[in-house]
Write an enzyme that holds these catalytic residues in place. Sequence first.
Site, short mmCIF file in Angstrom:
data_model
loop_
_atom_site.label_atom_id
_atom_site.label_comp_id
_atom_site.label_asym_id
_atom_site.label_seq_id
_atom_site.Cartn_x
_atom_site.Cartn_y
_atom_site.Cartn_z
N TYR A 14 29.16 31.54 30.77
CA TYR A 14 28.87 32.12 29.46
C TYR A 14 27.46 32.72 29.36
O TYR A 14 27.14 33.33 28.34
CB TYR A 14 29.00 31.03 28.37
CG TYR A 14 30.37 30.41 28.31
CD1 TYR A 14 31.42 31.06 27.69
CD2 TYR A 14 30.61 29.17 28.89
CE1 TYR A 14 32.69 30.49 27.64
CE2 TYR A 14 31.87 28.59 28.84
CZ TYR A 14 32.90 29.26 28.21
OH TYR A 14 34.14 28.70 28.16
N HIS A 19 27.78 36.11 22.76
CA HIS A 19 27.71 34.90 21.94
C HIS A 19 26.52 34.02 22.31
O HIS A 19 26.14 33.14 21.55
CB HIS A 19 29.01 34.11 22.13
CG HIS A 19 29.62 33.58 20.88
ND1 HIS A 19 29.27 33.97 19.61
CD2 HIS A 19 30.61 32.65 20.71
CE1 HIS A 19 30.02 33.32 18.72
NE2 HIS A 19 30.82 32.51 19.36
N ASN A 66 31.49 26.31 18.63
CA ASN A 66 32.21 25.94 17.41
C ASN A 66 31.96 24.51 16.96
O ASN A 66 32.38 24.12 15.87
CB ASN A 66 33.70 26.20 17.57
CG ASN A 66 34.01 27.66 17.75
OD1 ASN A 66 33.14 28.52 17.71
ND2 ASN A 66 35.28 27.97 17.97
#
Length: 193
Positions: A14, A19, A66
């Site tokens: 990631y 993000h 999240n």
Amino acid sequence: MKLIVGLGNPGRAYTNNRHNVGFACLNYFARWVGIRFDNRESLARTGTGEVGDNKIVLARPQTFMNLSGRSVSRMVKKFNLSPDDLIVIHDEIDLLLDRIQIRGGLSSAGHKGVSSIINELGSQNFIRIRVGIGQPTLTSDATETSEADVATYVLSDFTPEERKIINKAIPRVSEAIYCLITEGLTAAMNKYN
């Protein structure tokens, strides 16, 4: 004391995602002020130091985006802070690439990491540094961007051209953090919004 949190997803896969711009901004700021992420606590990688006369804790939650609130709420309790002492840096699709917006007390505007923090703290009265990553392009037959399109977009890497642009914004975020700590919210908003 101020708690400064960069949002993102842990793991190499990631690292270059849109993000993860919150992580990238916080990493840059940490290097700029000489703080290392030496500690693992409250489901986060953390580092402590000082800016001027202000003690600060920098944190990268390791809970995935999240669920960021689980980590942030633990740190707020551990350091006996109020939401007013919290600064959160995160990506924002509703801002053009590389734009910065500093605000306090906003709703999540659909950002799931920010929603998690609001839900866990029971408050939205914290400062946000929103870093623009732009929006996904609509396909020719689409009239609006779907949630799946947004998820795919934010979890994809910046293109080489976008990377050049965002790399110019990251140092400005560090300057904005420094201004927030030393001069306060109004001064930072006037200078960087």
